[in-house]
Design a protein around this motif. Structure first.
Motif, PDB file in Angstrom:
ATOM      1  N   PHE A 130      41.093  81.132 -12.479  1.00 48.57           N
ATOM      2  CA  PHE A 130      39.764  81.402 -12.996  1.00 48.57           C
ATOM      3  C   PHE A 130      39.745  82.054 -14.375  1.00 48.57           C
ATOM      4  CE2 PHE A 130      39.107  81.217  -8.375  1.00 48.57           C
ATOM      5  CZ  PHE A 130      38.227  80.150  -8.357  1.00 48.57           C
ATOM      6  N   THR A 131      40.894  82.209 -15.040  1.00 43.41           N
ATOM      7  CA  THR A 131      40.878  82.780 -16.383  1.00 43.41           C
ATOM      8  C   THR A 131      40.429  81.761 -17.422  1.00 43.41           C
ATOM      9  OG1 THR A 131      43.226  82.298 -16.635  1.00 43.41           O
ATOM     10  CG2 THR A 131      42.637  84.529 -15.974  1.00 43.41           C
ATOM     11  N   GLY A 132      40.565  80.482 -17.144  1.00 42.24           N
ATOM     12  CA  GLY A 132      40.174  79.454 -18.095  1.00 42.24           C
ATOM     13  C   GLY A 132      38.677  79.274 -18.222  1.00 42.24           C
ATOM     14  N   PHE A 133      37.924  79.745 -17.254  1.00 40.57           N
ATOM     15  CA  PHE A 133      36.483  79.594 -17.302  1.00 40.57           C
ATOM     16  C   PHE A 133      35.880  80.664 -18.205  1.00 40.57           C
ATOM     17  CE2 PHE A 133      37.531  77.772 -13.159  1.00 40.57           C
ATOM     18  CZ  PHE A 133      36.938  76.536 -13.300  1.00 40.57           C
ATOM     19  N   SER A 134      35.036  80.227 -19.093  1.00 43.50           N
ATOM     20  CA  SER A 134      34.351  81.191 -19.945  1.00 43.50           C
ATOM     21  C   SER A 134      32.891  81.275 -19.517  1.00 43.50           C
ATOM     22  CB  SER A 134      34.455  80.794 -21.409  1.00 43.50           C
ATOM     23  OG  SER A 134      33.825  79.552 -21.605  1.00 43.50           O
ATOM     24  N   THR A 135      32.341  82.428 -19.664  1.00 40.08           N
ATOM     25  CA  THR A 135      30.939  82.589 -19.317  1.00 40.08           C
ATOM     26  C   THR A 135      30.073  82.183 -20.505  1.00 40.08           C
ATOM     27  OG1 THR A 135      30.992  84.893 -20.019  1.00 40.08           O
ATOM     28  CG2 THR A 135      31.416  84.441 -17.698  1.00 40.08           C
ATOM     29  N   TYR A 136      28.880  81.804 -20.224  1.00 30.22           N
ATOM     30  CA  TYR A 136      27.955  81.385 -21.267  1.00 30.22           C
ATOM     31  C   TYR A 136      27.461  82.606 -22.024  1.00 30.22           C
ATOM     32  CZ  TYR A 136      23.798  79.547 -23.512  1.00 30.22           C
ATOM     33  OH  TYR A 136      22.848  79.205 -24.427  1.00 30.22           O
ATOM     34  N   ASN A 137      27.597  82.568 -23.354  1.00 26.09           N
ATOM     35  CA  ASN A 137      27.132  83.652 -24.209  1.00 26.09           C
ATOM     36  C   ASN A 137      25.979  83.114 -25.040  1.00 26.09           C
ATOM     37  OD1 ASN A 137      26.748  85.828 -25.845  1.00 26.09           O
ATOM     38  ND2 ASN A 137      28.785  85.809 -26.755  1.00 26.09           N
ATOM     39  N   ARG A 138      24.785  83.545 -24.710  1.00 24.11           N
ATOM     40  CA  ARG A 138      23.619  83.022 -25.402  1.00 24.11           C
ATOM     41  C   ARG A 138      23.528  83.512 -26.845  1.00 24.11           C
ATOM     42  NH1 ARG A 138      18.957  86.330 -22.270  1.00 24.11           N
ATOM     43  NH2 ARG A 138      17.905  84.365 -22.451  1.00 24.11           N
ATOM     44  N   TYR A 139      24.271  84.539 -27.177  1.00 24.57           N
ATOM     45  CA  TYR A 139      24.204  85.093 -28.528  1.00 24.57           C
ATOM     46  C   TYR A 139      25.415  84.696 -29.377  1.00 24.57           C
ATOM     47  CZ  TYR A 139      20.753  87.921 -26.161  1.00 24.57           C
ATOM     48  OH  TYR A 139      19.677  88.328 -25.424  1.00 24.57           O
ATOM     49  N   HIS A 140      26.131  83.655 -28.961  1.00 24.39           N
ATOM     50  CA  HIS A 140      27.341  83.262 -29.672  1.00 24.39           C
ATOM     51  C   HIS A 140      27.052  82.898 -31.127  1.00 24.39           C
ATOM     52  CE1 HIS A 140      31.247  81.551 -30.440  1.00 24.39           C
ATOM     53  NE2 HIS A 140      30.687  80.418 -30.811  1.00 24.39           N
ATOM     54  N   LYS A 141      26.035  82.085 -31.356  1.00 24.96           N
ATOM     55  CA  LYS A 141      25.710  81.674 -32.731  1.00 24.96           C
ATOM     56  C   LYS A 141      25.281  82.877 -33.568  1.00 24.96           C
ATOM     57  CE  LYS A 141      24.428  76.937 -31.711  1.00 24.96           C
ATOM     58  NZ  LYS A 141      23.363  75.933 -31.721  1.00 24.96           N
ATOM     59  N   THR A 142      24.498  83.770 -32.989  1.00 25.22           N
ATOM     60  CA  THR A 142      24.044  84.950 -33.719  1.00 25.22           C
ATOM     61  C   THR A 142      25.224  85.844 -34.076  1.00 25.22           C
ATOM     62  OG1 THR A 142      21.975  84.865 -32.477  1.00 25.22           O
ATOM     63  CG2 THR A 142      22.477  86.921 -33.635  1.00 25.22           C
ATOM     64  N   GLU A 143      26.130  86.052 -33.117  1.00 24.48           N
ATOM     65  CA  GLU A 143      27.308  86.878 -33.397  1.00 24.48           C
ATOM     66  C   GLU A 143      28.181  86.241 -34.468  1.00 24.48           C
ATOM     67  OE1 GLU A 143      29.048  87.200 -29.537  1.00 24.48           O
ATOM     68  OE2 GLU A 143      27.721  88.838 -28.928  1.00 24.48           O
ATOM     69  N   GLN A 144      28.303  84.931 -34.430  1.00 25.12           N
ATOM     70  CA  GLN A 144      29.101  84.248 -35.439  1.00 25.12           C
ATOM     71  C   GLN A 144      28.460  84.397 -36.821  1.00 25.12           C
ATOM     72  OE1 GLN A 144      29.574  80.102 -34.628  1.00 25.12           O
ATOM     73  NE2 GLN A 144      31.155  79.823 -36.184  1.00 25.12           N
ATOM     74  N   MET A 145      27.145  84.292 -36.907  1.00 24.68           N
ATOM     75  CA  MET A 145      26.463  84.455 -38.187  1.00 24.68           C
ATOM     76  C   MET A 145      26.611  85.881 -38.710  1.00 24.68           C
ATOM     77  SD  MET A 145      23.086  82.115 -37.398  1.00 24.68           S
ATOM     78  CE  MET A 145      22.142  82.794 -38.723  1.00 24.68           C
ATOM     79  N   ILE A 146      26.571  86.871 -37.819  1.00 26.08           N
ATOM     80  CA  ILE A 146      26.748  88.265 -38.236  1.00 26.08           C
ATOM     81  C   ILE A 146      28.146  88.472 -38.780  1.00 26.08           C
ATOM     82  CG2 ILE A 146      26.926  90.634 -37.375  1.00 26.08           C
ATOM     83  CD1 ILE A 146      24.590  89.941 -35.477  1.00 26.08           C
ATOM     84  N   ARG A 147      29.154  87.924 -38.080  1.00 27.58           N
ATOM     85  CA  ARG A 147      30.539  88.047 -38.580  1.00 27.58           C
ATOM     86  C   ARG A 147      30.699  87.407 -39.948  1.00 27.58           C
ATOM     87  NH1 ARG A 147      32.684  85.291 -34.166  1.00 27.58           N
ATOM     88  NH2 ARG A 147      31.716  86.361 -32.444  1.00 27.58           N
ATOM     89  N   GLU A 148      30.101  86.224 -40.133  1.00 29.24           N
ATOM     90  CA  GLU A 148      30.198  85.561 -41.435  1.00 29.24           C
ATOM     91  C   GLU A 148      29.484  86.364 -42.516  1.00 29.24           C
ATOM     92  OE1 GLU A 148      28.719  81.621 -40.907  1.00 29.24           O
ATOM     93  OE2 GLU A 148      30.414  81.016 -39.657  1.00 29.24           O
ATOM     94  N   ALA A 149      28.346  86.962 -42.193  1.00 27.01           N
ATOM     95  CA  ALA A 149      27.627  87.776 -43.173  1.00 27.01           C
ATOM     96  C   ALA A 149      28.421  89.025 -43.523  1.00 27.01           C
ATOM     97  CB  ALA A 149      26.257  88.167 -42.629  1.00 27.01           C
ATOM     98  N   GLU A 150      29.075  89.642 -42.541  1.00 22.11           N
ATOM     99  CA  GLU A 150      29.892  90.813 -42.819  1.00 22.11           C
ATOM    100  C   GLU A 150      31.090  90.457 -43.679  1.00 22.11           C
ATOM    101  OE1 GLU A 150      30.796  92.277 -38.926  1.00 22.11           O
ATOM    102  OE2 GLU A 150      28.920  93.434 -38.783  1.00 22.11           O
ATOM    103  N   ARG A 151      31.684  89.292 -43.444  1.00 23.49           N
ATOM    104  CA  ARG A 151      32.815  88.844 -44.293  1.00 23.49           C
ATOM    105  C   ARG A 151      32.350  88.602 -45.713  1.00 23.49           C
ATOM    106  NH1 ARG A 151      34.548  84.378 -40.554  1.00 23.49           N
ATOM    107  NH2 ARG A 151      35.172  85.557 -38.733  1.00 23.49           N
ATOM    108  N   ALA A 152      31.161  88.001 -45.875  1.00 24.96           N
ATOM    109  CA  ALA A 152      30.639  87.701 -47.193  1.00 24.96           C
ATOM    110  C   ALA A 152      30.329  89.001 -47.952  1.00 24.96           C
ATOM    111  CB  ALA A 152      29.402  86.839 -47.089  1.00 24.96           C
ATOM    112  N   GLU A 153      29.834  90.026 -47.256  1.00 24.61           N
ATOM    113  CA  GLU A 153      29.539  91.308 -47.909  1.00 24.61           C
ATOM    114  C   GLU A 153      30.814  92.014 -48.313  1.00 24.61           C
ATOM    115  OE1 GLU A 153      27.192  93.632 -45.305  1.00 24.61           O
ATOM    116  OE2 GLU A 153      25.416  92.375 -45.514  1.00 24.61           O
ATOM    117  N   GLY A 154      31.870  91.846 -47.533  1.00 26.81           N
ATOM    118  CA  GLY A 154      33.129  92.532 -47.815  1.00 26.81           C
ATOM    119  C   GLY A 154      33.859  91.958 -49.011  1.00 26.81           C
ATOM    120  N   LYS A 155      33.574  90.719 -49.368  1.00 34.01           N
ATOM    121  CA  LYS A 155      34.291  90.092 -50.479  1.00 34.01           C
ATOM    122  C   LYS A 155      33.701  90.423 -51.799  1.00 34.01           C
ATOM    123  CE  LYS A 155      36.244  86.241 -48.006  1.00 34.01           C
ATOM    124  NZ  LYS A 155      36.409  84.828 -47.914  1.00 34.01           N
TER     125      LYS A 155
END
Length: 73
Positions: A48-73
């Motif tokens: 059961f380690t291969g199963f991932s749970t559904y994360n409804r905020y995945h896209k939002t978290e990814q956009m936040i990470r990209e924005a933080e990377r862009a601010e850091g550069k």
């Protein structure tokens, strides 16, 4: 005796052996019971380690990470 009549008792004995056998069985059987339980536990964890749970905020978290990377550069 039919095979269907033996299935339930065999399953119950197996469950008692794996679940509680190390508490009341003599030494060689108690260690076998404990190791069987550990192996089954490991097997089910690996299954059961291969199963991932559904994360409804995945896209939002990814956009936040990209924005933080862009601010850091």
């Amino acid at each position: 005796m039919r095979i269907k009549d033996l299935i339930l008792p065999v399953i119950l004995v197996g469950l008692v052996f794996v679940g509680f056998g190390d508490r009341f069985l003599p030494a060689p059987l108690s260690t076998a019971s404990a190791s069987s339980r550990e192996q089954l536990d490991t097997l089910f964890k690996e299954l059961f380690t291969g199963f991932s749970t559904y994360n409804r905020y995945h896209k939002t978290e990814q956009m936040i990470r990209e924005a933080e990377r862009a601010e850091g550069k």
